[in-house]
Design a protein around this motif. Structure first.
Motif, PDB file in Angstrom:
ATOM      1  N   UNK A  24       0.850  -1.185   0.000  1.00  0.00           N
ATOM      2  CA  UNK A  24       0.000   0.000   0.000  1.00  0.00           C
ATOM      3  C   UNK A  24       0.890   1.241   0.000  1.00  0.00           C
ATOM      4  N   UNK A  25       0.558   2.207  -0.834  1.00  0.00           N
ATOM      5  CA  UNK A  25       1.278   3.476  -0.855  1.00  0.00           C
ATOM      6  C   UNK A  25       0.448   4.533  -0.142  1.00  0.00           C
ATOM      7  N   UNK A  26       1.039   5.150   0.878  1.00  0.00           N
ATOM      8  CA  UNK A  26       0.341   6.169   1.666  1.00  0.00           C
ATOM      9  C   UNK A  26       1.039   7.507   1.462  1.00  0.00           C
ATOM     10  N   UNK A  70      -1.429  16.641   7.943  1.00  0.00           N
ATOM     11  CA  UNK A  70      -2.019  16.117   9.185  1.00  0.00           C
ATOM     12  C   UNK A  70      -1.713  14.639   9.405  1.00  0.00           C
ATOM     13  N   UNK A  71      -1.000  14.012   8.456  1.00  0.00           N
ATOM     14  CA  UNK A  71      -0.579  12.632   8.623  1.00  0.00           C
ATOM     15  C   UNK A  71      -1.677  11.608   8.471  1.00  0.00           C
ATOM     16  N   UNK A  72      -2.844  12.007   7.976  1.00  0.00           N
ATOM     17  CA  UNK A  72      -3.966  11.080   7.871  1.00  0.00           C
ATOM     18  C   UNK A  72      -4.189  10.653   6.429  1.00  0.00           C
ATOM     19  N   UNK A  73      -4.570   9.378   6.292  1.00  0.00           N
ATOM     20  CA  UNK A  73      -4.861   8.851   4.960  1.00  0.00           C
ATOM     21  C   UNK A  73      -5.762   7.641   5.120  1.00  0.00           C
ATOM     22  N   UNK A  74      -6.698   7.464   4.204  1.00  0.00           N
ATOM     23  CA  UNK A  74      -7.581   6.308   4.265  1.00  0.00           C
ATOM     24  C   UNK A  74      -7.776   5.720   2.878  1.00  0.00           C
ATOM     25  N   UNK A  80      -5.079   5.535   8.345  1.00  0.00           N
ATOM     26  CA  UNK A  80      -3.717   5.654   8.850  1.00  0.00           C
ATOM     27  C   UNK A  80      -3.524   6.987   9.576  1.00  0.00           C
ATOM     28  N   UNK A  81      -2.644   6.963  10.573  1.00  0.00           N
ATOM     29  CA  UNK A  81      -2.148   8.181  11.209  1.00  0.00           C
ATOM     30  C   UNK A  81      -0.633   8.043  11.293  1.00  0.00           C
ATOM     31  N   UNK A  82       0.072   8.926  10.581  1.00  0.00           N
ATOM     32  CA  UNK A  82       1.524   8.798  10.421  1.00  0.00           C
ATOM     33  C   UNK A  82       2.195  10.090  10.879  1.00  0.00           C
ATOM     34  N   UNK A  83       3.244   9.949  11.665  1.00  0.00           N
ATOM     35  CA  UNK A  83       4.059  11.089  12.082  1.00  0.00           C
ATOM     36  C   UNK A  83       5.468  10.919  11.528  1.00  0.00           C
ATOM     37  N   UNK A 137      -0.071   4.473  13.386  1.00  0.00           N
ATOM     38  CA  UNK A 137      -1.255   3.720  13.780  1.00  0.00           C
ATOM     39  C   UNK A 137      -2.168   3.525  12.579  1.00  0.00           C
ATOM     40  N   UNK A 138      -2.980   2.462  12.669  1.00  0.00           N
ATOM     41  CA  UNK A 138      -3.931   2.146  11.619  1.00  0.00           C
ATOM     42  C   UNK A 138      -5.178   1.588  12.276  1.00  0.00           C
ATOM     43  N   UNK A 139      -6.332   1.979  11.763  1.00  0.00           N
ATOM     44  CA  UNK A 139      -7.588   1.434  12.272  1.00  0.00           C
ATOM     45  C   UNK A 139      -8.410   0.898  11.110  1.00  0.00           C
ATOM     46  N   UNK A 140      -9.166  -0.150  11.396  1.00  0.00           N
ATOM     47  CA  UNK A 140     -10.047  -0.777  10.411  1.00  0.00           C
ATOM     48  C   UNK A 140     -11.481  -0.322  10.662  1.00  0.00           C
TER      49      UNK A 140
END
Length: 252
Positions: free
Chosen positions: A136-138, A143-147, A166-169, A178-181
């Motif tokens: 997966x390419x993010x 804001x570091x967020x991607x879905x 995704x939440x990426x710093x 972090x990642x949530x489903x």
């Protein structure tokens, strides 16, 4: 931000399942942080070796298929998946082979531009026990967020019809990812890494080995142990099926 060529990140890995039955855990975690342009500088000691047998060793065949140079393979994959921003430095965040045994449910490649700004996170996901890989390419935003939609079967306790958030710093002295489903806009599962940078030194590696001589084997044991717990709790099992899914890299 100046980024050191190599380091070690240590901290905590956590999982929390919210539905249909709650289940969670947190364990100590260490990941190697390696500059893909400087991998031969890892050396050839019994503790840490470039392309050989050691307590910890980097082996090119354990990672993203493609060009002989890992950095080039990552840049090629980023372009293949639609990345159009220039990447000049690539860092690998991953376990290494441990006494000849490599296992990594998640390997991350961080792509930086010429100003050392983080542009992309390339996630290499593998599943157990099928030994398949997917990428997966993010793109990393302010804001570091991607879905995005999930399209690779990982856990038999999660269906394909989900969305990843995704939440990426950008990594520094700390590294948080972090990642949530989500199913039907409802969060059902989350996973996270919270790590602190450590020097990649013989002293740190020896201490790590004393605490956990076979970390890659231990990860496998934990995966099956928690799968058993989920079965006992009555969580539904979803069959593995490639129909309607995208499998871009499959290993033997």
């Amino acid at each position: 931000m100046t980024i050191e060529p190599h380091a070690l990140y240590q901290g905590e890995l956590g999982h929390q399942r919210l539905l249909p039955k709650r289940h969670g855990f947190a364990y100590p975690l260490h990941y190697f942080w390696l500059n893909a342009s400087s991998l031969p500088s890892l050396g050839r000691s019994w503790l840490l070796k470039y392309e050989g047998f050691a307590a910890f060793s980097y082996r090119r065949n354990d990672y993203l298929p493609g060009a002989a140079c890992l950095k080039q393979a990552v840049c090629d994959k980023i372009r293949q998946l639609g990345g159009d921003q220039p990447v000049t430095e690539v860092y690998l965040l991953s376990p290494l082979a441990n006494w000849g045994h490599y296992f990594s449910p998640l390997t991350l490649y961080y792509g930086f531009d010429a100003e050392q700004q983080l542009r992309y996170l390339l996630a290499e996901v593998s599943n157990t026990p099928w030994n398949e890989r997917h990428h997966y390419l993010i793109p990393v935003s302010a804001n570091g967020r991607y879905q995005h939609d999930k399209d690779f079967h990982v856990s038999p306790f999660n269906p394909i019809a989900m969305q990843y958030h995704w939440q990426i710093e950008p990594p520094g002295e700390t590294l948080v990812c972090s990642i949530s489903n989500h199913q039907q806009q409802q969060k059902v599962f989350s996973a996270w890494m919270r790590l602190q940078r450590q020097p990649l030194s013989a002293k740190v590696l020896r201490r790590m080995l004393i605490r956990s001589p076979w970390p890659n084997v231990l990860v496998k044991i934990r995966i099956y142990w928690h799968a058993l717990k989920l079965l006992i709790k009555g969580n539904p099992v979803y069959a593995h099926s490639k129909k309607g899914s995208v499998y871009d890299d499959v290993t033997d």
